[in-house]
Design an enzyme around this catalytic site. Structure first.
Site, PDB file in Angstrom:
ATOM      1  N   GLN A 167       7.058   4.098   4.097  1.00 37.49           N
ATOM      2  CA  GLN A 167       5.669   3.640   4.092  1.00 37.49           C
ATOM      3  C   GLN A 167       5.491   2.363   4.909  1.00 37.49           C
ATOM      4  O   GLN A 167       4.427   2.143   5.496  1.00 37.49           O
ATOM      5  CB  GLN A 167       5.207   3.413   2.659  1.00 37.49           C
ATOM      6  CG  GLN A 167       3.703   3.402   2.483  1.00 37.49           C
ATOM      7  CD  GLN A 167       3.099   4.787   2.504  1.00 37.49           C
ATOM      8  OE1 GLN A 167       3.622   5.710   1.879  1.00 37.49           O
ATOM      9  NE2 GLN A 167       1.995   4.962   3.211  1.00 37.49           N
TER      10      GLN A 167
ATOM     11  N   SER B 164      -7.175   5.499   3.485  1.00 37.31           N
ATOM     12  CA  SER B 164      -7.100   4.657   2.290  1.00 37.31           C
ATOM     13  C   SER B 164      -7.384   3.199   2.648  1.00 37.31           C
ATOM     14  O   SER B 164      -8.091   2.492   1.922  1.00 37.31           O
ATOM     15  CB  SER B 164      -5.713   4.768   1.643  1.00 37.31           C
ATOM     16  OG  SER B 164      -5.590   5.949   0.890  1.00 37.31           O
TER      17      SER B 164
ATOM     18  N   LYS C 257       5.091   3.633   8.497  1.00 37.97           N
ATOM     19  CA  LYS C 257       3.874   4.437   8.595  1.00 37.97           C
ATOM     20  C   LYS C 257       2.643   3.537   8.600  1.00 37.97           C
ATOM     21  O   LYS C 257       1.740   3.682   9.432  1.00 37.97           O
ATOM     22  CB  LYS C 257       3.806   5.416   7.431  1.00 37.97           C
ATOM     23  CG  LYS C 257       2.589   6.326   7.433  1.00 37.97           C
ATOM     24  CD  LYS C 257       2.484   7.124   6.150  1.00 37.97           C
ATOM     25  CE  LYS C 257       3.673   7.995   5.928  1.00 37.97           C
ATOM     26  NZ  LYS C 257       3.513   8.870   4.731  1.00 37.97           N
TER      27      LYS C 257
ATOM     28  N   ASN D 170      -3.834  19.250  -1.164  1.00 36.50           N
ATOM     29  CA  ASN D 170      -4.805  18.684  -0.231  1.00 36.50           C
ATOM     30  C   ASN D 170      -4.316  18.689   1.209  1.00 36.50           C
ATOM     31  O   ASN D 170      -5.060  19.026   2.135  1.00 36.50           O
ATOM     32  CB  ASN D 170      -5.133  17.237  -0.628  1.00 36.50           C
ATOM     33  CG  ASN D 170      -6.266  17.165  -1.627  1.00 36.50           C
ATOM     34  OD1 ASN D 170      -6.899  18.161  -1.927  1.00 36.50           O
ATOM     35  ND2 ASN D 170      -6.508  15.981  -2.141  1.00 36.50           N
TER      36      ASN D 170
ATOM     37  N   GLY E 195      -3.042   8.082  -4.328  1.00 38.14           N
ATOM     38  CA  GLY E 195      -2.463   9.295  -4.868  1.00 38.14           C
ATOM     39  C   GLY E 195      -1.292   9.798  -4.035  1.00 38.14           C
ATOM     40  O   GLY E 195      -1.036   9.333  -2.931  1.00 38.14           O
ATOM     41  N   ASP E 196      -0.575  10.744  -4.583  1.00 35.99           N
ATOM     42  CA  ASP E 196       0.517  11.441  -3.903  1.00 35.99           C
ATOM     43  C   ASP E 196       0.690  12.749  -4.674  1.00 35.99           C
ATOM     44  O   ASP E 196      -0.238  13.187  -5.371  1.00 35.99           O
ATOM     45  CB  ASP E 196       1.792  10.578  -3.904  1.00 35.99           C
ATOM     46  CG  ASP E 196       2.864  11.094  -2.942  1.00 35.99           C
ATOM     47  OD1 ASP E 196       2.723  10.878  -1.731  1.00 35.99           O
ATOM     48  OD2 ASP E 196       3.833  11.726  -3.408  1.00 35.99           O
TER      49      ASP E 196
ATOM     50  N   LYS F  98       5.523   2.136  -2.891  1.00 36.55           N
ATOM     51  CA  LYS F  98       5.406   3.476  -3.466  1.00 36.55           C
ATOM     52  C   LYS F  98       5.688   3.382  -4.953  1.00 36.55           C
ATOM     53  O   LYS F  98       6.327   2.436  -5.420  1.00 36.55           O
ATOM     54  CB  LYS F  98       6.398   4.437  -2.813  1.00 36.55           C
ATOM     55  CG  LYS F  98       5.944   5.887  -2.822  1.00 36.55           C
ATOM     56  CD  LYS F  98       4.837   6.148  -1.809  1.00 36.55           C
ATOM     57  CE  LYS F  98       4.440   7.621  -1.795  1.00 36.55           C
ATOM     58  NZ  LYS F  98       3.458   7.910  -0.744  1.00 36.55           N
TER      59      LYS F  98
ATOM     60  N   LYS G  99       0.852  -1.189   0.000  1.00 35.16           N
ATOM     61  CA  LYS G  99       0.000   0.000   0.000  1.00 35.16           C
ATOM     62  C   LYS G  99       0.880   1.228   0.000  1.00 35.16           C
ATOM     63  O   LYS G  99       1.787   1.351   0.831  1.00 35.16           O
ATOM     64  CB  LYS G  99      -0.893   0.015   1.256  1.00 35.16           C
ATOM     65  CG  LYS G  99      -1.908   1.157   1.255  1.00 35.16           C
ATOM     66  CD  LYS G  99      -3.142   0.753   0.491  1.00 35.16           C
ATOM     67  CE  LYS G  99      -4.097   1.910   0.288  1.00 35.16           C
ATOM     68  NZ  LYS G  99      -3.690   2.827  -0.808  1.00 35.16           N
TER      69      LYS G  99
END
Length: 447
Positions: free
Chosen positions: A114, A380, A117, A243, A168-169, A129, A93
């Protein structure tokens, strides 16, 4: 030197020898690895199993060509990447980034971060990623659509609802996710759980757009409360105008914070009356314009070229929400005199090592990205859960779950820091708390 320290140093030395031209990845790996030494002192079996040596190598790193046709009929070619770093606790993810700076080093750094996290969220998701060195700025909707369709044509071979779920990123918002999902659906059939950040009409989650920014403020609130402070009445400098920045500012203002700034890659605006978010949204989300036009529309606001972290302002909270290494040591050394009591990171690795050292030297509270900005990936994962159940949860339900997750992340980080002899070091605490779950899963599975 203890055996645990020697082990970590040997893993780092091997990594630097193998990847000497990947500075962002080496920076992230060095920062994390040096904070988890106490874990190996307590659990030497992890050294024997060489958990760290296996963790720093991606399970899979994919690079591919992305040919697409521009509006002049010319064929352009970009590089696409997906690094599937670790799946010990769940499917891969992590977001997709479209930006000219994207390369293997940056994608590996983001994917490595990630892992920890995602672990901190308590949800069953591994770390990954991806992205491409494509710049969506100045491109037409048709060009972006053709790029996304070509990108997904190749990426679709490596992802799936139970294998790898991108989001998204930077450079990938609702428009890009829509194009990506549309192409995946044409190739593989309708599987809503394969991407997150989708539109509400085709499987998206309420509160996903707000999640990273809201989560940042929920985390900052916990950080301040644990140290005898409150959000109400504080002045904040926020970088970015996407965002994360917009919704961090929205939630901060709702909780009594005056937000003084927003920025983009060219410069920043200062509004001592508090940033007018309706104007920012109009400029950035509707017009896709530059932030300098804010000063032309709002009385009293001023625009400056350069980095917002060079602004001569008095403020309490630094909330970097733009990009990696946006705050350097020289800028961070001025924070104490500016009145800063806390830094909480909305972007990924926005503080370079010298900046982090300055926070520590000046006793500025520091909430690292992997903890403070985990709200986005948390929601997410909640979107994935809703897709699996074929149900949609209400905004308040999702926001409540997000708030609880961010409270848990702070507590887990604080508790780990105290247990492993570094009380108040929330960077070390978040690294240790995130690492422990992954290491335990890897050890149990013989990975």
């Amino acid at each position: 030197m203890t055996s645990a320290t020697a082990y970590v140093e040997s893993v780092l030395a091997t990594l630097k020898q193998r990847d000497p031209h990947q500075p962002e990845f080496l920076e992230a790996a060095t920062t994390i690895l040096k904070t988890v030494v106490p874990v190996f002192e307590k659990y030497p079996e992890y050294m024997k199993a060489n958990i760290l040596g296996r963790l720093v190598e991606p399970e899979r790193a994919i690079q591919f060509a992305v040919p697409w046709q521009d509006d002049q009929g010319q064929i352009q070619v970009n590089r696409g990447f997906r690094v599937q770093f670790n799946s010990a606790i769940g499917p891969y993810k992590g977001g997709l980034r479209l930006h000219p700076s994207v390369n293997l080093s940056i994608v590996k750094f983001l994917g490595f971060e990630q892992i920890f996290k995602n672990s901190l969220t308590t949800l069953p998701i591994g770390g990954a990623k991806g992205g491409a060195d494509f710049n969506p700025k100045g491109k037409s909707d048709a060009e972006i659509m053709r790029f996304c369709q070509s990108f997904m044509t190749e990426l679709s071979k490596y992802i799936g609802p139970d294998l790898d779920v991108p989001a998204g990123d930077i450079g990938v918002g609702a428009r890009e996710i829509g194009y990506l999902y549309g192409q995946y659906k044409r190739l593989k059939g309708a599987q809503r759980g394969v991407l997150t950040g989708k539109g509400l009409s085709y499987g998206g989650s309420l509160a996903r757009t707000e999640a990273t920014g809201y989560g940042l403020i929920y985390y900052t609130d916990e950080l301040l409360k644990a140290n005898g402070e409150t959000l109400a009445g504080k002045r904040a400098v926020i970088s970015g105008a996407g965002n994360v920045a917009i919704y961090a500012a929205q939630k901060a203002e709702a909780l009594g914070v005056k937000v003084l700034t927003v920025s983009d890659s060219n410069g920043y605006v200062v509004d001592e009356n508090g940033i007018d978010l309706a104007t920012v949204k109009q400029i950035k989300e509707v017009e896709r314009g530059r932030i300098k036009t804010y000063a032309e529309r709002v009385d009293g606001a001023k625009y400056y070229e350069g980095s917002v972290w060079d602004a001569a302002l008095k403020f309490d909270l630094a909330l970097p929400c733009a990009t990696q290494n946006e705050i350097n040591g020289a800028q961070a050394k001025r924070f104490k005199a500016a009145g800063v009591i806390a830094v909480a990171e909305g972007a990924n690795m926005p503080s370079d090592p010298d900046a982090i050292a300055a926070y520590q030297h000046d006793d500025i509270l520091y909430g690292p990205a992997k903890a403070a900005n985990a709200g986005g990936v948390a929601v997410s994962a909640l979107e994935m859960s809703q897709n699996s159940r074929r149900l949609s949860d209400g905004f308040d339900t999702v926001d409540g779950q997000l708030h609880e997750i961010m409270q848990h992340i702070f507590k887990a980080s604080a508790d780990a820091a105290a247990e492993y002899g570094v009380p108040g070091d929330y960077e070390a605490g978040s690294n240790i708390a995130g690492f422990l779950k992954v290491a335990d899963a890897m050890y149990a599975q013989g990975m």
